[in-house]
Design a protein around this motif. Structure first.
Motif, PDB file in Angstrom:
ATOM      1  N   SER A 160      77.271  77.795  39.101  1.00 55.65           N
ATOM      2  CA  SER A 160      77.029  79.150  38.974  1.00 55.65           C
ATOM      3  C   SER A 160      75.197  79.366  39.500  1.00 55.65           C
ATOM      4  O   SER A 160      74.895  80.248  39.484  1.00 55.65           O
ATOM      5  CB  SER A 160      76.577  79.564  37.622  1.00 55.65           C
ATOM      6  OG  SER A 160      77.990  79.537  36.784  1.00 55.65           O
ATOM      7  N   VAL A 161      74.959  78.274  40.208  1.00 57.66           N
ATOM      8  CA  VAL A 161      73.781  77.929  41.064  1.00 57.66           C
ATOM      9  C   VAL A 161      73.657  79.443  41.906  1.00 57.66           C
ATOM     10  O   VAL A 161      72.344  80.141  42.027  1.00 57.66           O
ATOM     11  CB  VAL A 161      73.353  76.868  41.862  1.00 57.66           C
ATOM     12  CG1 VAL A 161      72.147  77.034  42.656  1.00 57.66           C
ATOM     13  CG2 VAL A 161      73.346  75.641  40.880  1.00 57.66           C
ATOM     14  N   THR A 162      74.534  79.948  42.688  1.00 57.65           N
ATOM     15  CA  THR A 162      74.323  80.901  43.576  1.00 57.65           C
ATOM     16  C   THR A 162      74.801  82.349  42.999  1.00 57.65           C
ATOM     17  O   THR A 162      74.636  83.270  43.997  1.00 57.65           O
ATOM     18  CB  THR A 162      75.302  80.634  44.727  1.00 57.65           C
ATOM     19  OG1 THR A 162      76.714  80.259  44.280  1.00 57.65           O
ATOM     20  CG2 THR A 162      75.065  79.600  45.586  1.00 57.65           C
ATOM     21  N   ASP A 163      75.326  82.411  41.843  1.00 58.65           N
ATOM     22  CA  ASP A 163      75.412  83.539  41.217  1.00 58.65           C
ATOM     23  C   ASP A 163      74.112  84.295  40.426  1.00 58.65           C
ATOM     24  O   ASP A 163      73.758  84.141  39.335  1.00 58.65           O
ATOM     25  CB  ASP A 163      76.272  83.362  39.940  1.00 58.65           C
ATOM     26  CG  ASP A 163      77.094  84.708  39.088  1.00 58.65           C
ATOM     27  OD1 ASP A 163      76.457  85.855  39.430  1.00 58.65           O
ATOM     28  OD2 ASP A 163      77.848  84.715  38.412  1.00 58.65           O
ATOM     29  N   LEU A 164      73.680  85.164  41.484  1.00 59.45           N
ATOM     30  CA  LEU A 164      72.080  85.595  41.463  1.00 59.45           C
ATOM     31  C   LEU A 164      72.266  86.837  40.339  1.00 59.45           C
ATOM     32  O   LEU A 164      71.261  86.881  39.615  1.00 59.45           O
ATOM     33  CB  LEU A 164      71.648  86.332  42.498  1.00 59.45           C
ATOM     34  CG  LEU A 164      71.563  85.251  43.756  1.00 59.45           C
ATOM     35  CD1 LEU A 164      70.953  85.812  45.108  1.00 59.45           C
ATOM     36  CD2 LEU A 164      70.854  84.078  43.337  1.00 59.45           C
ATOM     37  N   GLU A 165      73.560  87.469  40.274  1.00 60.28           N
ATOM     38  CA  GLU A 165      73.565  88.639  39.086  1.00 60.28           C
ATOM     39  C   GLU A 165      73.435  87.824  37.857  1.00 60.28           C
ATOM     40  O   GLU A 165      72.862  88.075  36.554  1.00 60.28           O
ATOM     41  CB  GLU A 165      75.017  89.267  39.140  1.00 60.28           C
ATOM     42  CG  GLU A 165      75.063  90.192  38.149  1.00 60.28           C
ATOM     43  CD  GLU A 165      76.464  90.832  38.009  1.00 60.28           C
ATOM     44  OE1 GLU A 165      76.652  91.905  37.640  1.00 60.28           O
ATOM     45  OE2 GLU A 165      77.385  90.168  38.628  1.00 60.28           O
ATOM     46  N   LEU A 166      74.242  86.723  37.465  1.00 56.17           N
ATOM     47  CA  LEU A 166      74.139  85.748  36.219  1.00 56.17           C
ATOM     48  C   LEU A 166      72.651  85.421  35.958  1.00 56.17           C
ATOM     49  O   LEU A 166      72.161  85.585  34.845  1.00 56.17           O
ATOM     50  CB  LEU A 166      75.234  84.717  36.201  1.00 56.17           C
ATOM     51  CG  LEU A 166      75.030  83.477  35.033  1.00 56.17           C
ATOM     52  CD1 LEU A 166      75.364  84.275  33.801  1.00 56.17           C
ATOM     53  CD2 LEU A 166      76.069  82.625  35.394  1.00 56.17           C
ATOM     54  N   LEU A 167      71.931  84.702  37.056  1.00 58.58           N
ATOM     55  CA  LEU A 167      70.702  84.084  36.855  1.00 58.58           C
ATOM     56  C   LEU A 167      69.712  85.196  36.529  1.00 58.58           C
ATOM     57  O   LEU A 167      68.964  84.937  35.576  1.00 58.58           O
ATOM     58  CB  LEU A 167      70.242  83.567  38.338  1.00 58.58           C
ATOM     59  CG  LEU A 167      71.124  82.491  38.818  1.00 58.58           C
ATOM     60  CD1 LEU A 167      70.510  81.570  39.920  1.00 58.58           C
ATOM     61  CD2 LEU A 167      71.536  81.332  37.559  1.00 58.58           C
ATOM     62  N   THR A 168      69.889  86.502  37.125  1.00 57.72           N
ATOM     63  CA  THR A 168      69.124  87.595  36.757  1.00 57.72           C
ATOM     64  C   THR A 168      69.271  87.930  35.253  1.00 57.72           C
ATOM     65  O   THR A 168      68.196  88.138  34.603  1.00 57.72           O
ATOM     66  CB  THR A 168      69.330  88.709  37.578  1.00 57.72           C
ATOM     67  OG1 THR A 168      68.938  88.382  38.972  1.00 57.72           O
ATOM     68  CG2 THR A 168      68.410  90.165  37.215  1.00 57.72           C
ATOM     69  N   ALA A 169      70.680  88.175  34.773  1.00 57.10           N
ATOM     70  CA  ALA A 169      70.630  88.201  33.500  1.00 57.10           C
ATOM     71  C   ALA A 169      70.187  87.174  32.371  1.00 57.10           C
ATOM     72  O   ALA A 169      69.446  87.597  31.594  1.00 57.10           O
ATOM     73  CB  ALA A 169      72.248  88.541  33.109  1.00 57.10           C
ATOM     74  N   LEU A 170      70.257  85.979  32.934  1.00 58.96           N
ATOM     75  CA  LEU A 170      69.462  85.026  32.194  1.00 58.96           C
ATOM     76  C   LEU A 170      67.894  85.090  32.030  1.00 58.96           C
ATOM     77  O   LEU A 170      67.416  84.914  30.747  1.00 58.96           O
ATOM     78  CB  LEU A 170      69.765  83.499  32.599  1.00 58.96           C
ATOM     79  CG  LEU A 170      71.520  83.185  32.362  1.00 58.96           C
ATOM     80  CD1 LEU A 170      71.870  82.062  33.404  1.00 58.96           C
ATOM     81  CD2 LEU A 170      71.830  82.831  31.131  1.00 58.96           C
ATOM     82  N   ARG A 171      67.582  85.343  33.164  1.00 55.76           N
ATOM     83  CA  ARG A 171      65.934  85.381  33.281  1.00 55.76           C
ATOM     84  C   ARG A 171      65.484  86.618  32.124  1.00 55.76           C
ATOM     85  O   ARG A 171      64.746  86.459  31.473  1.00 55.76           O
ATOM     86  CB  ARG A 171      65.642  85.728  34.601  1.00 55.76           C
ATOM     87  CG  ARG A 171      64.021  85.871  34.714  1.00 55.76           C
ATOM     88  CD  ARG A 171      63.547  85.810  36.119  1.00 55.76           C
ATOM     89  NE  ARG A 171      62.002  86.004  36.067  1.00 55.76           N
ATOM     90  CZ  ARG A 171      61.092  86.037  37.131  1.00 55.76           C
ATOM     91  NH1 ARG A 171      61.847  85.716  38.313  1.00 55.76           N
ATOM     92  NH2 ARG A 171      59.935  86.129  37.016  1.00 55.76           N
ATOM     93  N   GLU A 172      66.245  87.806  32.121  1.00 51.36           N
ATOM     94  CA  GLU A 172      65.959  88.780  31.398  1.00 51.36           C
ATOM     95  C   GLU A 172      66.014  88.721  29.941  1.00 51.36           C
ATOM     96  O   GLU A 172      65.418  89.439  28.958  1.00 51.36           O
ATOM     97  CB  GLU A 172      66.754  90.234  31.676  1.00 51.36           C
ATOM     98  CG  GLU A 172      66.574  90.492  33.273  1.00 51.36           C
ATOM     99  CD  GLU A 172      67.266  91.611  33.585  1.00 51.36           C
ATOM    100  OE1 GLU A 172      68.469  91.865  33.074  1.00 51.36           O
ATOM    101  OE2 GLU A 172      67.015  92.429  34.654  1.00 51.36           O
ATOM    102  N   THR A 173      66.682  87.511  29.419  1.00 52.72           N
ATOM    103  CA  THR A 173      66.688  87.003  27.898  1.00 52.72           C
ATOM    104  C   THR A 173      65.509  86.764  27.472  1.00 52.72           C
ATOM    105  O   THR A 173      65.164  86.732  26.549  1.00 52.72           O
ATOM    106  CB  THR A 173      67.802  86.016  27.762  1.00 52.72           C
ATOM    107  OG1 THR A 173      67.300  84.779  28.534  1.00 52.72           O
ATOM    108  CG2 THR A 173      69.024  86.291  28.168  1.00 52.72           C
ATOM    109  N   GLY A 174      64.505  85.961  28.602  1.00 51.83           N
ATOM    110  CA  GLY A 174      63.191  85.499  28.101  1.00 51.83           C
ATOM    111  C   GLY A 174      63.316  84.339  27.490  1.00 51.83           C
ATOM    112  O   GLY A 174      62.376  83.659  26.973  1.00 51.83           O
TER     113      GLY A 174
END
Length: 301
Positions: free
Chosen positions: A144-158
């Motif tokens: 999932s390293v290149t799944d930027l949509e997923l990474l953004t959602a993860l960052r938004e969890t805090g």
């Protein structure tokens, strides 16, 4: 007993996962990767949590998918032989997923055993699912390293994020780190070969990642045996993740490269011994040397 040490000069600050600090100068954070080795059976999942607790691990990790989103289109209708008969790959993916009540039971069971419990979400809805389930942190699988949509959602969890870096170029890791940010980020060196041959371990990447991103760096291993994971700790890995199983002969693609209970117990034992053995790098005469010193040294300084 292993105790925390002074933070080495220039080392990045540890990341807090719940009540545990993960980073340089702290005990290695050991993760038992259950993944899908439970084969969709809650009792097997509970037994694996018990195995991790008995071995002295700090956490267990699962994989969470929304199968209709995370399963590649060209794989969905492929037939697969399973313990439950012939079924499509998509149906198999559904078969090994747990629902919310089961995840909540598993997280509570782990907490009762003194363990953190979290997952690798493979899609955005799975991030929301694990948030609702009460996970303290989230892990990004190498795939999932290149799944930027997923990474953004993860960052938004805090929440703190643990990012594995297997099957990725340094440029892809750069983009992932830029998307996640370096606050509350732990990187994991990994090579996504199952099982991992020693010549592909590339453990010096631990230092490369530490120097490039200035965040705590751990190791996610898929090798047979313990030597490579222990070497990773000696090179500065602050967390070690290994797949665990009740029996390597069980059905499932990850079982053969997993540690059985005795193997996990030996790994945790040896990590704790190695932590004590690393010392602080300051040369001194230890108490145990005094008797040999008086007996063997002929010329005083």
């Amino acid at each position: 007993m292993t105790t925390e040490t002074t933070l080495p000069t220039g080392a990045p600050a540890p990341v807090a996962i719940g009540d545990v600090q993960v980073g340089a100068g702290q005990p290695v954070y050991v993760i038992g990767e259950i993944g899908i080795n439970h084969n969709g059976d809650i009792e097997i999942a509970k037994q694996l949590i018990d195995v991790a607790a008995a071995a002295g691990a700090n956490a267990v990790k699962f994989q969470k998918r929304t199968p209709e989103i995370s399963t590649p289109a060209d794989m969905r209708d492929k037939m697969r032989s399973t313990p439950w008969g012939e079924m499509t790959y998509l149906d198999y993916r559904y078969r090994v997923e747990f629902d919310m009540p089961i995840y909540q039971k598993l997280i509570q069971h782990a907490a009762d055993k003194g363990l953190h419990c979290f997952a690798s979400p493979w899609d955005v809805p799975s991030v929301a699912f694990m948030e609702e389930a009460g996970a303290l942190t989230h892990k990004v699988a190498s795939a999932s390293v290149t799944d930027l949509e997923l990474l953004t959602a993860l960052r938004e969890t805090g929440k703190p994020i643990i990012l594995s870096t297997g099957m990725s170029t340094i440029e892809q890791i750069d983009k992932a780190v830029e998307t996640l940010g370096t606050d509350n980020l732990i990187l994991m060196h990994a090579t996504s070969t199952y099982p991992l041959p020693p010549e592909e371990a590339n453990l010096r990447m631990i230092t490369t990642l530490q120097e490039r991103y200035q965040v705590p760096v751990g190791y996610s291993g898929h090798e047979r045996g313990l030597q490579i994971s222990l070497a990773a700790v000696a090179l500065g890995a602050v967390t070690v993740e290994r797949h665990i199983t009740l029996d390597r002969t069980m059905w499932g693609s990850d079982q053969a490269s997993s540690l059985e209970p005795k193997g996990l117990e030996a790994l945790v034992r040896d990590i704790r011994i190695l932590e004590d053995a690393m010392g602080d790098g300051v040369k001194k005469v230890f108490p145990g040397e005094l008797a040999p010193l008086s007996r063997l040294r002929r010329v005083d300084a």
